[in-house]
Design an enzyme around this catalytic site. Structure first.
Site, PDB file in Angstrom:
ATOM      1  N   ARG A 160      50.196  45.875  41.082  1.00  0.00           N
ATOM      2  CA  ARG A 160      51.228  45.334  42.215  1.00  0.00           C
ATOM      3  C   ARG A 160      52.009  46.459  42.487  1.00  0.00           C
ATOM      4  NH1 ARG A 160      51.075  41.476  37.850  1.00  0.00           N
ATOM      5  NH2 ARG A 160      50.635  39.347  38.590  1.00  0.00           N
ATOM      6  N   LYS A 183      54.719  40.399  35.904  1.00  0.00           N
ATOM      7  CA  LYS A 183      55.604  39.297  35.920  1.00  0.00           C
ATOM      8  C   LYS A 183      55.772  38.653  34.924  1.00  0.00           C
ATOM      9  CE  LYS A 183      53.825  37.859  40.583  1.00  0.00           C
ATOM     10  NZ  LYS A 183      53.131  36.734  41.243  1.00  0.00           N
ATOM     11  N   HIS A 251      49.004  45.177  49.045  1.00  0.00           N
ATOM     12  CA  HIS A 251      48.392  44.142  47.960  1.00  0.00           C
ATOM     13  C   HIS A 251      47.114  43.990  48.081  1.00  0.00           C
ATOM     14  CE1 HIS A 251      49.504  41.319  45.149  1.00  0.00           C
ATOM     15  NE2 HIS A 251      48.769  40.310  45.559  1.00  0.00           N
ATOM     16  N   ARG A 254      44.881  46.104  45.747  1.00  0.00           N
ATOM     17  CA  ARG A 254      44.880  45.183  44.462  1.00  0.00           C
ATOM     18  C   ARG A 254      43.674  44.225  44.436  1.00  0.00           C
ATOM     19  NH1 ARG A 254      47.630  42.894  39.778  1.00  0.00           N
ATOM     20  NH2 ARG A 254      47.892  40.663  39.831  1.00  0.00           N
ATOM     21  N   HIS A 277      46.944  38.295  35.188  1.00  0.00           N
ATOM     22  CA  HIS A 277      46.793  36.910  35.501  1.00  0.00           C
ATOM     23  C   HIS A 277      47.515  35.964  34.502  1.00  0.00           C
ATOM     24  CE1 HIS A 277      44.606  37.628  39.658  1.00  0.00           C
ATOM     25  NE2 HIS A 277      45.665  37.941  39.884  1.00  0.00           N
ATOM     26  N   TYR A 286      38.456  35.127  43.350  1.00  0.00           N
ATOM     27  CA  TYR A 286      37.639  36.320  43.590  1.00  0.00           C
ATOM     28  C   TYR A 286      36.098  35.923  43.511  1.00  0.00           C
ATOM     29  CZ  TYR A 286      41.895  39.023  43.529  1.00  0.00           C
ATOM     30  OH  TYR A 286      43.228  39.421  43.660  1.00  0.00           O
TER      31      TYR A 286
END
Length: 305
Positions: A160, A183, A251, A254, A277, A286
């Site tokens: 990110r 995150k 982004h 990524r 994730h 994806y």
């Protein structure tokens, strides 16, 4: 206005979410806004301060009124409303357990249906073009090298933009693996391809500012931490120069990393780990991109399509 007790309860829930669930500051801030907005509405709707007792008596009708208010004017779409409702449910569930009331009226509300947006990756050729062109946007060689290094990390390691810009001089020289704090403060190890190591090494050699341990690795023109907005502007200029769609953002690099790995045979669990994730369902988006591309090729090429 929400009552002092409701305000204290909201703060308590946010503190709990930050400490026990490891939520990021941005997520906590969004939760706080969403629930505060809900509590403010309920205060007006119920005709007084929405204290703890009043929150325990919220009915299905009250909830429908709030959702109708959110939808009015078209400013809050189904996706945003679903997020707000999720935050409200989480808060009320926590509060009900603490205060001993029945939260069924709130928890029974169904989230609005919405179509999840699919990631929009670049082709491998366009991703390379973006990286190379980014290095040519500035007359200062070190800034061009910096921009190229940042974007190479986004595409080469699937970072990110916030993760790339949080790197410090301690990371130098980049090795074959890089420890990233993502995150919610969650750490992961990502492999670093040779092109990324070379791009960062070249930038570090040209950068006029000392890249000490603990100091930001990527610097702005005046030596301060590089702003994400600068990277976004660089990619915007590159996008216009190359004639790429508006979806070509930092982004998207990524997204491209993940999609190209999947196309090359990477498994979802591995890609999930590399991207950081929390849920496999996020990574599974994806596969939808891959399937959509296959259908596009099929319909364009098959004589009976």
């Amino acid at each position: 206005m929400m009552s002092p007790a409701a305000r204290d309860a909201l703060q308590g829930w946010l503190d709990m979410s930050r400490a026990l669930k490891g939520q990021s500051d941005n997520t906590i801030e969004a939760y706080g806004r969403d629930v505060a907005e809900f509590l403010t509405f309920m205060s007006l709707h119920l005709g007084g301060e929405a204290g703890i007792a009043a929150l325990g008596r919220i009915s299905v009708t009250d909830m429908r009124s709030w959702m109708a208010q959110m939808r009015s004017g078209g400013e809050v779409g189904p996706r945003s409303l679903a997020r707000k409702l999720s935050a409200v449910k989480s808060f009320i569930r926590w509060l009900a357990e603490r205060e001993g009331f029945d939260p069924t009226a709130v928890l029974s509300m169904r989230s609005p249906k919405f179509t999840r947006k699919l990631p929009r990756p670049l082709s491998a050729e366009h991703a390379r073009d973006v990286i190379e062109t980014a290095g040519q946007q500035s007359s200062a060689p070190w800034i061009g090298s910096r921009d190229m290094a940042v974007i190479t990390l986004l595409y080469g390691c699937g970072l990110r933009i916030s993760e790339a810009l949080s790197l410090t001089g301690e990371s130098l020289p980049l090795g074959e693996m890089l420890r990233i704090r993502g995150k919610g403060g969650k750490e992961r190890l990502v492999p670093v391809i040779g092109a990324a190591r070379a791009a960062v090494a070249e930038y570090a050699k040209l950068c006029p500012y000392p890249l000490d341990e603990g100091a930001p690795l990527f610097r702005g023109a005046r030596g301060g931490p590089l702003s994400p907005r600068i990277v976004q502007k660089v990619v915007q200029q590159v996008r216009m120069q190359l004639g790429l769609p508006a979806s070509a953002t930092p982004h998207a690099m990524r997204h491209s990393f993940a999609t190209h790995l999947l196309n090359a045979g990477g498994d979802l669990r591995t890609i999930q780990e590399l991207l950081g994730h929390a849920s496999l369902s996020t990574t599974q988006a994806y596969t939808a991109v891959d399937t959509a591309r296959l259908l596009e090729i099929y319909r364009a090429a098959h004589p009976k399509a």
